[in-house]
Design an enzyme around this catalytic site. Structure first.
Site, PDB file in Angstrom:
ATOM      1  CG  ASN A  10      24.036  49.080  41.780  1.00  0.00           C
ATOM      2  OD1 ASN A  10      22.636  49.507  41.394  1.00  0.00           O
ATOM      3  ND2 ASN A  10      25.304  48.009  42.531  1.00  0.00           N
ATOM      4  CE  LYS A  12      24.626  44.311  41.359  1.00  0.00           C
ATOM      5  NZ  LYS A  12      25.859  43.918  40.554  1.00  0.00           N
ATOM      6  CG  HIS A  95      29.341  48.534  42.022  1.00  0.00           C
ATOM      7  ND1 HIS A  95      29.874  47.715  41.040  1.00  0.00           N
ATOM      8  CD2 HIS A  95      28.321  48.346  42.848  1.00  0.00           C
ATOM      9  CE1 HIS A  95      29.270  46.435  41.704  1.00  0.00           C
ATOM     10  NE2 HIS A  95      28.047  46.972  42.828  1.00  0.00           N
ATOM     11  CD  GLU A  97      28.515  44.868  39.351  1.00  0.00           C
ATOM     12  OE1 GLU A  97      27.539  45.633  38.302  1.00  0.00           O
ATOM     13  OE2 GLU A  97      27.733  44.136  39.779  1.00  0.00           O
ATOM     14  CD  GLU A 167      28.870  46.753  47.208  1.00  0.00           C
ATOM     15  OE1 GLU A 167      27.967  46.590  46.882  1.00  0.00           O
ATOM     16  OE2 GLU A 167      29.208  47.135  45.719  1.00  0.00           O
ATOM     17  N   GLY A 173      27.178  39.604  43.742  1.00  0.00           N
ATOM     18  CA  GLY A 173      26.672  38.382  42.827  1.00  0.00           C
ATOM     19  C   GLY A 173      26.737  36.653  42.358  1.00  0.00           C
ATOM     20  CB  SER A 212      26.210  37.619  48.238  1.00  0.00           C
ATOM     21  OG  SER A 212      26.770  37.423  47.268  1.00  0.00           O
TER      22      SER A 212
HETATM   23  C1  PEP Z   1      26.170  45.431  44.243  1.00  0.00           C
HETATM   24  O1  PEP Z   1      26.063  45.408  43.220  1.00  0.00           O
HETATM   25  O2  PEP Z   1      26.617  46.080  44.797  1.00  0.00           O
HETATM   26  C2  PEP Z   1      26.376  43.509  44.467  1.00  0.00           C
HETATM   27  C3  PEP Z   1      26.049  43.769  45.936  1.00  0.00           C
HETATM   28  O3  PEP Z   1      25.148  42.739  44.697  1.00  0.00           O
HETATM   29  P1  PEP Z   1      24.826  41.447  45.118  1.00  0.00           P
HETATM   30  O4  PEP Z   1      24.184  42.084  46.678  1.00  0.00           O
HETATM   31  O5  PEP Z   1      24.193  40.963  44.196  1.00  0.00           O
HETATM   32  O6  PEP Z   1      26.304  40.682  45.683  1.00  0.00           O
END
Ligand code: PEP
Length: 252
Positions: A10, A12, A95, A97, A167, A173, A212
């Protein structure tokens, strides 16, 4: 039938069209091991450049969101048919976000899931608890509510084809991933909830962990039989880091 591991990136709100071509060319140059499927999800503005750079490659293209109507007076929105037109096979839906900043709810996520399937896309539906919900020991409740809404009304075939990404919001992040055991426990719950709807299909649904993930920690997730891969944010923006995660994804 064994489930094929899946690693989805992803991106973003990162990468211009020129940067997209460079990153995808670098990913194409890295060997793709057997037993893993890879999806890249650039921003809408880079999908056409990504599709062009992916021609002849085994990597798949996905988008980061979708609206549920096919066309009409919906300024700024992108329909499922438009994503198919650009060569997308997958689309991320719900997601955290989008839920946090752009008003996605369990109801709109459900509409997007159905619209994606109707257009021939495979939704990668994200669920996960926020930090305060985890601290209040509400993870089971929150994930159960989100999953129940996300899979409502799906046929057995759709459920088998669907991808779910667990998630935990506090892990996204932050550099602070869940432990493999924690992720496997919640993913086990998700598969149990799916099995309550369609038992056989639930055995085919791919359920990913996200938050992460790195080349260094992917192994702690893949060693759990219920975890089928990862949704990767930050580390998907760097070809070497993403390739390292892909290398750690196939089952032994
Ligand atoms: C995400 O945005 O779906 C995500 C898992 O980000 P990160 O790997 O940076 O934690």
């Amino acid at each position: 039938m064994a489930r094929l591991s899946l690693i989805a990136g992803n991106w973003k709100m990162h990468k211009t069209t020129a940067e997209t071509r460079v990153l995808i060319a670098a990913l194409r140059a890295a060997p793709l091991p057997d037993g893993v499927e890879v999806v890249v999800c650039p921003p809408f503005t880079a999908l056409a450049a990504a599709a062009d750079t992916l021609i002849g490659s085994a990597l798949h293209l996905g988008a980061q969101d979708v609206f549920w109507e096919t066309q009409g007076a919906f300024t700024g929105e992108i329909s499922p048919l438009m994503l198919v037109d650009l060569g997308c096979r997958y689309v991320i839906v719900g997601h955290s976000e989008r839920r946090q900043w752009f008003g996605d709810t369990d109801d709109t996520v459900s509409r997007k899931v159905h619209a994606a399937f109707a257009a021939g896309l495979i939704p990668i539906t994200c669920v996960g608890e926020r930090l305060e919900e985890r601290e209040a020991e509400q993870t089971t409740q929150v994930v159960t509510r989100q999953i129940t809404a996300a899979v409502a009304g799906l046929s057995a075939d759709q459920l088998a084809a669907a991808v779910i990404a667990y998630e935990p919001v506090w892990a996204i992040g932050t550099g602070r991933s869940a432990s493999g055991e924690d992720a496997a426990r919640v993913i086990g719950l998700i598969r149990f909830l799916l099995a309550e709807r369609h038992r056989a299909a639930a055995g085919q649904t791919r359920i990913l962990y996200g938050g992460s993930v790195t080349a260094e920690n992917i192994g702690q997730f893949m060693r759990h039989a219920d975890i089928d891969g990862a949704l990767v944010g930050g580390a998907s923006l760097d070809a070497a880091k993403f390739a390292g995660i892909i290398r750690g994804a196939p089952r032994d």
